[in-house]
Design a protein around this motif. Structure first.
Motif, PDB file in Angstrom:
ATOM      1  N   PHE A 186      21.446   9.602  28.980  1.00 46.02           N
ATOM      2  CA  PHE A 186      20.501   8.950  28.083  1.00 46.02           C
ATOM      3  C   PHE A 186      19.842   8.942  28.525  1.00 46.02           C
ATOM      4  O   PHE A 186      18.583   8.572  27.619  1.00 46.02           O
ATOM      5  N   SER A 187      19.066   9.074  29.566  1.00 46.20           N
ATOM      6  CA  SER A 187      17.214   9.231  30.009  1.00 46.20           C
ATOM      7  C   SER A 187      16.785  10.379  29.236  1.00 46.20           C
ATOM      8  O   SER A 187      15.417  10.314  29.308  1.00 46.20           O
ATOM      9  N   THR A 188      17.381  11.345  29.281  1.00 44.52           N
ATOM     10  CA  THR A 188      17.113  12.730  28.533  1.00 44.52           C
ATOM     11  C   THR A 188      17.236  12.625  26.855  1.00 44.52           C
ATOM     12  O   THR A 188      16.234  13.904  25.811  1.00 44.52           O
ATOM     13  N   LEU A 189      17.139  11.561  26.137  1.00 49.36           N
ATOM     14  CA  LEU A 189      17.036  11.392  24.635  1.00 49.36           C
ATOM     15  C   LEU A 189      16.580  10.710  24.299  1.00 49.36           C
ATOM     16  O   LEU A 189      16.644   9.348  24.822  1.00 49.36           O
ATOM     17  N   PRO A 190      15.130  11.065  24.312  1.00 49.02           N
ATOM     18  CA  PRO A 190      13.957  10.273  23.166  1.00 49.02           C
ATOM     19  C   PRO A 190      13.974   9.300  22.199  1.00 49.02           C
ATOM     20  O   PRO A 190      15.214   9.494  21.600  1.00 49.02           O
ATOM     21  N   TYR A 191      14.097   8.523  21.648  1.00 52.16           N
ATOM     22  CA  TYR A 191      13.963   7.801  20.844  1.00 52.16           C
ATOM     23  C   TYR A 191      13.552   8.255  19.293  1.00 52.16           C
ATOM     24  O   TYR A 191      12.799   8.760  19.513  1.00 52.16           O
ATOM     25  N   ARG A 192      14.386   8.453  18.544  1.00 48.20           N
ATOM     26  CA  ARG A 192      14.606   8.900  17.179  1.00 48.20           C
ATOM     27  C   ARG A 192      14.508   7.713  16.573  1.00 48.20           C
ATOM     28  O   ARG A 192      15.725   7.412  15.749  1.00 48.20           O
ATOM     29  N   PRO A 193      13.547   7.408  15.225  1.00 50.03           N
ATOM     30  CA  PRO A 193      13.754   6.303  14.831  1.00 50.03           C
ATOM     31  C   PRO A 193      14.510   6.817  13.570  1.00 50.03           C
ATOM     32  O   PRO A 193      14.974   5.802  12.665  1.00 50.03           O
ATOM     33  N   GLU A 194      14.545   8.139  12.838  1.00 50.62           N
ATOM     34  CA  GLU A 194      15.114   7.986  12.068  1.00 50.62           C
ATOM     35  C   GLU A 194      17.495   8.412  12.495  1.00 50.62           C
ATOM     36  O   GLU A 194      17.971   8.614  11.743  1.00 50.62           O
ATOM     37  N   VAL A 195      17.669   8.204  13.850  1.00 50.55           N
ATOM     38  CA  VAL A 195      18.362   8.090  14.382  1.00 50.55           C
ATOM     39  C   VAL A 195      19.811   6.759  13.751  1.00 50.55           C
ATOM     40  O   VAL A 195      19.078   5.805  13.978  1.00 50.55           O
ATOM     41  N   LEU A 196      20.755   6.744  13.039  1.00 49.59           N
ATOM     42  CA  LEU A 196      21.300   5.727  12.781  1.00 49.59           C
ATOM     43  C   LEU A 196      21.267   4.732  14.137  1.00 49.59           C
ATOM     44  O   LEU A 196      21.229   3.302  13.791  1.00 49.59           O
ATOM     45  N   ALA A 197      22.294   5.433  15.153  1.00 49.30           N
ATOM     46  CA  ALA A 197      23.186   5.027  15.905  1.00 49.30           C
ATOM     47  C   ALA A 197      23.283   6.162  17.454  1.00 49.30           C
ATOM     48  O   ALA A 197      23.308   7.170  17.243  1.00 49.30           O
ATOM     49  N   TYR A 198      22.952   4.872  18.360  1.00 49.48           N
ATOM     50  CA  TYR A 198      23.597   6.046  19.758  1.00 49.48           C
ATOM     51  C   TYR A 198      24.585   5.169  20.269  1.00 49.48           C
ATOM     52  O   TYR A 198      24.975   4.275  20.430  1.00 49.48           O
ATOM     53  N   LEU A 199      25.605   6.312  20.298  1.00 50.48           N
ATOM     54  CA  LEU A 199      27.032   5.485  20.725  1.00 50.48           C
ATOM     55  C   LEU A 199      27.187   6.300  22.358  1.00 50.48           C
ATOM     56  O   LEU A 199      27.098   7.045  22.523  1.00 50.48           O
TER      57      LEU A 199
END
Length: 142
Positions: free
Chosen positions: A83-96
């Protein structure tokens, strides 16, 4: 909806494949275990929705997004360690969070379905507007 799963974990393939087979909104489902294979499937099948896992042998989920020339909706799959290596991307619909629950899967599919429906509606309106503009240009009204 054409859906692709790109993840290096066999467990993810089992879970997401089962959920996709049970979903009436998914007409075609394919899987890939690497970015290279995922890019090939994106080029061949033009999926509307791509689940992207964080455990890929040849790069990160961002590499897949950056290297693809075909647009698609994105859902990231992650485990507690990644999780800590996945920077936020506004175009991503969801993080599961993995293992993905049926409820979280269904919620993300509904989000994708709604967004794709809005896009399809806007495309229809744009085509309508374009044809009206062409008609006006043909008539050469002042």
């Amino acid at each position: 909806m054409i859906t692709l799963l790109v993840d290096g974990q066999p467990f993810s393939h089992d879970v997401i494949s089962t959920f996709c087979q049970e979903s009436p909104d998914i007409q075609f489902f394919i899987t890939a275990t690497s970015i290279a294979e995922g890019l090939q499937h994106i080029s061949n099948y033009h999926p509307q929705l791509v689940f992207i896992g964080s455990n890929l042998p040849d790069g990160s989920p961002h590499d897949l997004i950056e290297k693809s020339s075909h647009p698609f909706e994105k859902i990231f799959l992650y485990d507690a360690d990644s999780f800590s290596t996945l920077p936020y991307r506004p175009e991503v619909l969801a993080y599961l969070l993995q293992p993905v629950s049926q409820k979280a899967f269904e919620k993300s599919i509904l989000k994708a379905k709604n967004k794709l429906s809005r896009i399809h509606s806007l495309e229809g309106q744009l085509m309508d507007l374009s044809s009206r503009i062409e008609e006006l240009e043909e008539k050469k009204l002042p």
